[in-house]
Design a protein around this motif. Structure first.
Motif, PDB file in Angstrom:
ATOM      1  N   ASP A   1       0.812  -1.088  -0.156  1.00 24.43           N
ATOM      2  CA  ASP A   1       0.079   0.146  -0.036  1.00 24.43           C
ATOM      3  C   ASP A   1       0.816   1.178   0.031  1.00 24.43           C
ATOM      4  OD1 ASP A   1      -1.979   1.962   0.382  1.00 24.43           O
ATOM      5  OD2 ASP A   1      -3.011   1.022   1.915  1.00 24.43           O
ATOM      6  N   LEU A   2       0.606   2.116  -1.112  1.00 25.01           N
ATOM      7  CA  LEU A   2       1.711   3.422  -1.070  1.00 25.01           C
ATOM      8  C   LEU A   2       1.454   4.407   0.006  1.00 25.01           C
ATOM      9  CD1 LEU A   2       1.737   3.595  -4.946  1.00 25.01           C
ATOM     10  CD2 LEU A   2       3.655   2.712  -3.531  1.00 25.01           C
ATOM     11  N   TYR A   3       0.194   4.197   0.601  1.00 21.85           N
ATOM     12  CA  TYR A   3      -0.137   5.182   1.692  1.00 21.85           C
ATOM     13  C   TYR A   3       0.916   5.260   2.707  1.00 21.85           C
ATOM     14  CZ  TYR A   3      -2.370   7.069   5.743  1.00 21.85           C
ATOM     15  OH  TYR A   3      -2.845   7.796   6.726  1.00 21.85           O
ATOM     16  N   ASN A   4       1.558   4.144   3.170  1.00 21.45           N
ATOM     17  CA  ASN A   4       2.433   4.096   4.205  1.00 21.45           C
ATOM     18  C   ASN A   4       3.527   2.923   3.765  1.00 21.45           C
ATOM     19  OD1 ASN A   4       0.570   1.750   4.686  1.00 21.45           O
ATOM     20  ND2 ASN A   4       0.787   1.754   6.767  1.00 21.45           N
ATOM     21  N   GLY A   5       3.600   2.323   2.629  1.00 23.53           N
ATOM     22  CA  GLY A   5       4.506   1.432   2.266  1.00 23.53           C
ATOM     23  C   GLY A   5       4.429  -0.102   2.988  1.00 23.53           C
ATOM     24  N   GLU A   6       3.031  -0.056   3.545  1.00 17.47           N
ATOM     25  CA  GLU A   6       2.988  -1.525   4.240  1.00 17.47           C
ATOM     26  C   GLU A   6       2.695  -2.523   3.336  1.00 17.47           C
ATOM     27  OE1 GLU A   6      -0.106  -3.030   7.707  1.00 17.47           O
ATOM     28  OE2 GLU A   6      -0.373  -1.135   7.078  1.00 17.47           O
TER      29      GLU A   6
ATOM     30  N   LYS B   1       6.174  -3.552  11.288  1.00 18.73           N
ATOM     31  CA  LYS B   1       5.878  -3.228  12.491  1.00 18.73           C
ATOM     32  C   LYS B   1       7.063  -2.289  13.079  1.00 18.73           C
ATOM     33  CE  LYS B   1       2.851  -7.130  13.525  1.00 18.73           C
ATOM     34  NZ  LYS B   1       2.832  -8.352  14.189  1.00 18.73           N
ATOM     35  N   ILE B   2       8.351  -2.627  12.676  1.00 17.54           N
ATOM     36  CA  ILE B   2       9.460  -2.105  13.548  1.00 17.54           C
ATOM     37  C   ILE B   2      10.367  -1.034  12.366  1.00 17.54           C
ATOM     38  CG2 ILE B   2      11.443  -2.632  14.659  1.00 17.54           C
ATOM     39  CD1 ILE B   2      10.414  -5.327  15.517  1.00 17.54           C
ATOM     40  N   ARG B   3      10.758  -1.702  11.178  1.00 14.16           N
ATOM     41  CA  ARG B   3      11.808  -0.865  10.481  1.00 14.16           C
ATOM     42  C   ARG B   3      11.255   0.272  10.095  1.00 14.16           C
ATOM     43  NH1 ARG B   3      13.227  -0.009   5.190  1.00 14.16           N
ATOM     44  NH2 ARG B   3      15.369  -0.445   4.672  1.00 14.16           N
ATOM     45  N   ILE B   4      11.950   1.533  10.651  1.00 14.11           N
ATOM     46  CA  ILE B   4      11.512   3.030  10.532  1.00 14.11           C
ATOM     47  C   ILE B   4      11.820   3.378   9.048  1.00 14.11           C
ATOM     48  CG2 ILE B   4      11.601   3.560  12.543  1.00 14.11           C
ATOM     49  CD1 ILE B   4      14.473   4.871  12.287  1.00 14.11           C
ATOM     50  N   GLN B   5      11.337   4.383   8.674  1.00 17.10           N
ATOM     51  CA  GLN B   5      11.507   4.845   7.217  1.00 17.10           C
ATOM     52  C   GLN B   5      11.418   6.418   7.301  1.00 17.10           C
ATOM     53  OE1 GLN B   5       9.612   3.328   3.871  1.00 17.10           O
ATOM     54  NE2 GLN B   5       8.841   1.263   5.271  1.00 17.10           N
TER      55      GLN B   5
ATOM     56  N   PRO C   1       5.625   1.511   9.182  1.00 23.03           N
ATOM     57  CA  PRO C   1       4.673   1.600   8.296  1.00 23.03           C
ATOM     58  C   PRO C   1       3.321   1.695   9.104  1.00 23.03           C
ATOM     59  CG  PRO C   1       6.010   0.280   6.977  1.00 23.03           C
ATOM     60  CD  PRO C   1       6.737   0.551   8.282  1.00 23.03           C
ATOM     61  N   ILE C   2       3.311   0.470  10.158  1.00 22.91           N
ATOM     62  CA  ILE C   2       2.041   0.376  10.975  1.00 22.91           C
ATOM     63  C   ILE C   2       1.818   1.537  12.145  1.00 22.91           C
ATOM     64  CG2 ILE C   2       0.847  -0.870  12.699  1.00 22.91           C
ATOM     65  CD1 ILE C   2       1.727  -3.490  11.159  1.00 22.91           C
ATOM     66  N   GLU C   3       3.146   1.862  12.549  1.00 19.66           N
ATOM     67  CA  GLU C   3       3.174   3.033  13.427  1.00 19.66           C
ATOM     68  C   GLU C   3       2.808   4.484  12.889  1.00 19.66           C
ATOM     69  OE1 GLU C   3       6.902   2.275  16.604  1.00 19.66           O
ATOM     70  OE2 GLU C   3       7.283   3.281  14.601  1.00 19.66           O
ATOM     71  N   TYR C   4       3.202   4.547  11.705  1.00 16.06           N
ATOM     72  CA  TYR C   4       2.556   5.756  10.942  1.00 16.06           C
ATOM     73  C   TYR C   4       1.367   5.847  10.693  1.00 16.06           C
ATOM     74  CZ  TYR C   4       2.154   9.165   6.980  1.00 16.06           C
ATOM     75  OH  TYR C   4       1.957  10.380   6.251  1.00 16.06           O
ATOM     76  N   ARG C   5       0.708   4.515  10.241  1.00 16.12           N
ATOM     77  CA  ARG C   5      -0.759   4.471  10.109  1.00 16.12           C
ATOM     78  C   ARG C   5      -1.639   4.753  11.032  1.00 16.12           C
ATOM     79  NH1 ARG C   5      -3.683  -0.164  10.624  1.00 16.12           N
ATOM     80  NH2 ARG C   5      -1.965  -1.672  10.205  1.00 16.12           N
TER      81      ARG C   5
END
Length: 381
Positions: free
Chosen positions: A250-255, A361-365, A373-377
């Motif tokens: 998903d290009l919204y948050n790269g998830e 869940k963990i790898r920051i961007q 990605p999940i943290e951002y969402r």
């Protein structure tokens, strides 16, 4: 026009077997030393029409509709097989030049070396060369001699160990004399002096059901979830057998919102990935022009889910850079980093699953304000 070669029924049956396995006509001709593609296509047509009885008919003999030969002599059949096998065993494959024009000098030398074993008539029939042409070549004393230009091209190809194509050879020749690149290309093709470094890719069989335009057009940002999705397949050659990963981002948050690991990259493989998507509206799904994505079944399933399809241009992986980058990171940060080259299948699969969980869940961007990605969402929600 030369006379035709009589092939035994075993060869014809082998052609059908190879055709059914998915080999192309050209590949079958090389494999079985068959010179004329029309013969392969004729046998294949007979098979599809249920006329396999025609495999026994002699060259030039036409049977009545739906009727086979009234009688085939076993001795006559053995003679045909004997003659064919003798031709294939006695004549070196490197001389046969399947699917290409026979060089006069090479053919003259072949006839001379086969004297007493195979007649001139049989050799001419095998190579589809009229006997009158052979005797005309025989009278021409200069036949087969290279011209000055051909000698120069041959020298440059040898000096550069066949690393150059016709354009670079032309550039080298033009330092001393003016010559057309088309002339150089024709000569290099004639003598098989082409570049040996890059092997041509095999053409994929069949035609795509549907190829759509690039609607994503490298706009890799999205304002809401499930608005723009990208998908692709990558190889996982790190275990005891070849595996494949199909994933959707998903290009919204790269998830990574859907993925599948399998042993075959067929249509069912990508459909299982597609089925993991929730019911969405106003969604764009981007992929390359792979045969699985252009297939009838995949396109129909995309339509059923009310998804709009977008596809990269041919030979342009940068049109799908986000998912390509994810697959590259997955391999670099796991298999290559930890030097996992020959692991059990279960380890390869678990490594991919663990990394996708870590990635989501963990790898920051950086582009996500240094969040996963999940943290951002969750932070936006």
């Amino acid at each position: 026009m030369g006379t035709r070669v009589a092939y035994p029924i075993e060869v014809k049956n082998k052609v059908i077997e190879l055709k059914l396995s998915g080999m192309t006509t050209k590949e079958i001709m090389v494999e079985l030393n068959i010179k004329n593609k029309t013969q392969v296509e004729t046998w294949w047509r007979w098979y599809r029409n249920g006329e396999t009885h025609r495999f026994l008919q002699p060259v030039g003999k036409q049977y009545s509709f739906n009727k086979g030969p009234e009688y085939v002599s076993e001795t006559e059949q053995l003679k045909v097989e004997n003659r064919f096998l003798t031709q294939q065993l006695e004549i070196p494959k490197k001389v046969q030049r399947i699917g290409k024009d026979v060089e006069p000098k090479v053919f003259i030398e072949l006839v001379s070396s086969m004297k007493g074993k195979i007649t001139v008539t049989e050799l001419c029939r095998l190579f589809q060369i009229p006997r009158s042409t052979y005797y005309r070549w025989l009278k021409d004393k200069n036949i087969g001699e290279l011209t000055e230009l051909e000698l120069d091209i041959q020298r440059l190809c040898l000096e550069n160990k066949y690393r150059y194509g016709y354009r670079k050879i032309t550039a080298l020749l033009n330092r001393e004399k003016k010559v057309s690149k088309n002339t150089v290309q024709r000569i290099m093709q004639k003598y098989n002096w082409n570049c040996k470094v890059k092997v041509k890719k095999r053409k994929k069989m069949g035609q795509p059901f549907k190829v759509v335009e690039n609607k994503l057009n490298r706009h890799f940002t999205s304002n809401k979830r499930f608005q723009k999705l990208v998908t692709d397949i990558t190889y996982l050659p790190f275990g005891r057998k070849q595996l494949y990963l199909s994933s959707i981002m998903d290009l919204y948050n790269g998830e990574i919102i859907a993925y599948n690991i399998g042993e075959k990259q067929d249509i069912n493989f990508v459909l299982e990935t597609l089925e993991q998507l929730p019911e969405v509206t106003d969604c764009l799904l981007h992929s390359d022009q792979g045969s699985v994505y252009t297939s009838y079944r995949y396109q129909k399933e995309v339509q059923r889910k009310s998804i709009t399809m977008s596809m990269s241009r041919k030979g342009t992986p940068s049109d799908n850079a986000c998912i390509e980058s994810f697959h590259s990171s997955l391999k670099s940060e796991t298999f290559y980093l930890d030097r996992l080259n020959n692991e059990p299948t279960s380890i390869v699969i678990q490594t991919v699953i663990d990394y996708i969980n870590y990635y989501n869940k963990i790898r920051i961007q950086q582009k996500l304000d240094y969040k996963s990605p999940i943290e951002y969402r969750k932070s936006i929600a």
